[in-house]
Design an enzyme around this catalytic site. Sequence first.
Site, PDB file in Angstrom:
ATOM      1  CE  LYS A  52      -3.907   2.152   2.478  1.00  0.00           C
ATOM      2  NZ  LYS A  52      -4.744   1.821   3.786  1.00  0.00           N
ATOM      3  CB  SER A 128      -8.020   3.875   2.513  1.00  0.00           C
ATOM      4  OG  SER A 128      -7.171   3.191   3.496  1.00  0.00           O
ATOM      5  CB  SER A 152      -8.461   0.982   5.701  1.00  0.00           C
ATOM      6  OG  SER A 152      -9.109   2.262   5.452  1.00  0.00           O
TER       7      SER A 152
HETATM    8  N1  GLN Z   1     -12.971   4.470   6.114  1.00  0.00           N
HETATM    9  C1  GLN Z   1     -12.523   4.946   7.330  1.00  0.00           C
HETATM   10  C2  GLN Z   1     -12.012   6.462   7.148  1.00  0.00           C
HETATM   11  O1  GLN Z   1     -12.424   6.807   5.994  1.00  0.00           O
HETATM   12  C3  GLN Z   1     -11.398   4.077   7.764  1.00  0.00           C
HETATM   13  C4  GLN Z   1     -10.096   4.340   6.781  1.00  0.00           C
HETATM   14  C5  GLN Z   1      -9.075   3.325   7.410  1.00  0.00           C
HETATM   15  O2  GLN Z   1      -8.970   2.522   7.821  1.00  0.00           O
HETATM   16  N2  GLN Z   1      -7.692   3.806   7.073  1.00  0.00           N
HETATM   17  O3  GLN Z   1     -11.397   6.753   7.900  1.00  0.00           O
END
Ligand code: GLN
Length: 448
Positions: A52, A128, A152
């Site tokens: 990532k 994400s 995410s």
């Molecule tokens: N979707 C969540 C956010 O936008 C979690 C993101 C994540 O785990 N990095 O914060």
Amino acid sequence: VDETYQRISDVDDEVKAFLTLNEEEARQQAKELDESDATAEKKLFGLPAGIKDNIVTKGLRTTCGSQFLDNFNDPLYNATVVDKLNQAKSVTIGKLNMDEFAMGSSNENSSYFTTRNPWNTDYVPGGSSGGSAAAVASGEVLYALGSDTGGSIRQPAAFCGVVGLKPTYGRVSRFGLVAFASSLDQIGPVTRTVEDNAKVLEVISGHDKMDSTSANVEVPNYSEALTGDVKGLKIAVPKEYLGEGVNKEVRDSILEALKKYEELGAEWEEVSLPHSKYAVATYYLLASSEASANLARFDGVRYGVRAENAKSMMDMFKESRSQGFGEEVKRRIMLGTFALSSGYYDAYYKKAQQVRTLIKQDFDKVLEEYDVIMGPTTPTPAFKIGEQIEDPLTMYANDILTIPVNLAGVPGISIPCGFSPEGLPIGLQIIGKHFDESTVYRAAHAFE
Ligand code: GLN
């Protein structure tokens, strides 16, 4: 490695999982491995990995999906997890797309392009770590690393039908993970099987003197936990995880999975995590507060792109941040800065910290009596690209079942457990006690 790049060239125009490829280096590395005789004792010998793009890779561009870091082509060091993969002789194939600074649930917040769900390219892969899940699901790489602050890793794993684990907070070093919300962030593996997942976690786990929040606890041999035996396993199913807001097809699929566990000799009972309903509000206050502080380092001086034609120092900070950050990142910085401001700190930030403790205590209480907690990873299967992006609150609700796990700091995995009528994967979430990834893996593996 050759096959990996062939596969990427065959499918990535459609899937769009990769931001940067490491082709020359990787082929060279593979060649050296071919000529070496280090195979047996190296756990990930020659295995192609995607990383990532918020995990720092020495000499390999690291953008965090942001225009702000568009020119961050030559980082000076590796994240600890990358060093560990290198020691295990894994080969880094390239860097994977993500929502900007890991803020998002659909990959649509990447400032480059939106990764597609390999099962149906009209749909989002989740976020994400959408690039990580899509790259594994489409067979581009054998495994990938993601990061999980509020879901995410698990949410995109569920949407793409792969296995994704968020380890216990402190299990894996965060050194070299670009910080979003430091008290919640964890790096974890995305794989096709539970066994692969366990093997990668074994390599990346452990205490690191470069991360004071990494825990000094022993790393078990997770592969040994995969016995297939779940007789007598005590499963808790929170009623809040199967209530309204969860799609019927998702609920049915989870109940089917629980039936299978019964057949395997496990027992399940309904429990309650009463403070779950406050988790999304709590998370968005805490995560945004931490993000507003963490992202202060992006000022146009030290990293990334500096705005041109600024007339003063303040002007340069302001212009670099205005131009470099996307809309969602700005929204979080403003929310977090507000929540931390002196007049409102007690009302918002402090209150959210107190609720976080209540949420953690809910988990502690249930996990005193049960081995694992099970439920859906997400309330719905993947949604269409464009469907939710205009409405941040709807988008935030995607993480309603994953966020509490980060707030409590416990480990959670998502494994595929069925398909919707449209042919989109559904994920089963299995949550364990602090540092008990072994039981989570054992339960997940028995289901496969
Ligand atoms: N979707 C969540 C956010 O936008 C979690 C993101 C994540 O785990 N990095 O914060």
